[in-house]
Design an enzyme around this catalytic site. Sequence first.
Site, mmCIF file in Angstrom:
data_model
loop_
_atom_site.group_PDB
_atom_site.id
_atom_site.type_symbol
_atom_site.label_atom_id
_atom_site.label_comp_id
_atom_site.label_asym_id
_atom_site.label_seq_id
_atom_site.Cartn_x
_atom_site.Cartn_y
_atom_site.Cartn_z
ATOM 1 C CG ASN A 13 -1.221 1.544 1.489
ATOM 2 O OD1 ASN A 13 -1.600 1.911 0.220
ATOM 3 N ND2 ASN A 13 -1.747 1.127 2.381
ATOM 4 C CE LYS A 15 -0.266 3.068 4.403
ATOM 5 N NZ LYS A 15 -0.057 3.441 6.426
ATOM 6 C CG HIS A 105 -5.817 2.110 5.116
ATOM 7 N ND1 HIS A 105 -5.148 2.812 6.366
ATOM 8 C CD2 HIS A 105 -5.237 1.137 4.716
ATOM 9 C CE1 HIS A 105 -3.982 2.736 6.886
ATOM 10 N NE2 HIS A 105 -3.860 1.621 5.590
ATOM 11 C CD GLU A 107 -3.074 5.439 6.650
ATOM 12 O OE1 GLU A 107 -2.999 6.195 5.163
ATOM 13 O OE2 GLU A 107 -1.778 4.553 6.930
ATOM 14 C CD GLU A 175 -3.233 -2.112 7.631
ATOM 15 O OE1 GLU A 175 -1.919 -2.255 6.953
ATOM 16 O OE2 GLU A 175 -4.165 -1.316 7.096
ATOM 17 N N GLY A 181 2.486 2.467 10.786
ATOM 18 C CA GLY A 181 3.628 3.584 10.603
ATOM 19 C C GLY A 181 3.876 3.731 11.573
ATOM 20 C CB SER A 221 5.392 -1.395 12.082
ATOM 21 O OG SER A 221 4.792 -0.771 12.470
HETATM 22 P P1 PGA Z 1 2.788 0.760 7.181
HETATM 23 O O1 PGA Z 1 1.297 0.524 7.273
HETATM 24 O O2 PGA Z 1 3.118 -0.976 6.911
HETATM 25 O O3 PGA Z 1 3.599 1.914 7.189
HETATM 26 O O4 PGA Z 1 2.741 0.404 9.309
HETATM 27 C C1 PGA Z 1 0.351 0.010 6.696
HETATM 28 C C2 PGA Z 1 -1.237 0.017 5.846
HETATM 29 O O5 PGA Z 1 -0.885 0.945 6.503
HETATM 30 O O6 PGA Z 1 -1.497 -0.406 5.233
#
Ligand code: PGA
Length: 263
Positions: A13, A15, A105, A107, A175, A181, A221
Amino acid sequence: MGSVTRKPLIAGNWKMNLDHLQAVAFVQKLHWTLKDAAHETDSVEVAVFPPFTDIRTVQTLIDADKIPFALGAQDVSTKDSGAYTGEVSGAFLKKLDVDYVIIGHSERREYHGETDEVVAAKVQAALRHGLVPVVCVGETLEQREESGPTAVSVAQLRAALEGVPSDADVVVAYEPVWAIGTGQVASPEQAQEVCAALRTVISESLGDSAGERTRILYGGSVKSGNIASFMREPDVDGALVGGASLLADEFAAIIRYQKHVGV
Ligand code: PGA
């Protein structure tokens, strides 16, 4: 659980990172890195989820060079066409040979106020257009402390699968918001606990056969150093990778997790 083999899926992903020119360079580099490592493309499915503006370019590259990556989008409109400024229809994504679409997601839930109802409507939109929804669920730290590790994800997934036919092809991604992140990764046991609960929800909502065949990803992560420990868990069938999917060498190492001992 059961006799069905679920092909592992490693999904990147991106983003809001990499413009379409950077995307070309990145996909080529990832492809070459895997080729140099003599990666067996059949063992793991690889999918990339670029920003909308990159999709056409990445699709053309994947097609022309026969690169064995699936293509995904990061969102889809609940609507199919019409006066919805800024929205992107699933029909348009399908025309670009997009296979998957991330829905719900954290976000988008957090910054765009996407409710369980919106997420469910987007799942329906994806299925209407033959796209496989990658339904994201996960709890914040406060929610985990308040209602335990599984309650929020279970409720979010139940709502997202409302009205989904039992033969639908879907992917689920667990997630935990506190692990996205942040570098604060869930333990494999924590991931397994929630993924097992999510598999039960799939079986209850769509039937046992869907429960057995549906892939559940862990995200938050994920790195080359921890992927193997997640993939050893019986209900974790892959990973949704954010930050580490933007580094070709690192993402290739994640894809090649089977080379790490014991998987
Ligand atoms: P990350 O993001 O691997 O940077 O923690 C995962 C995601 O949001 O899909």
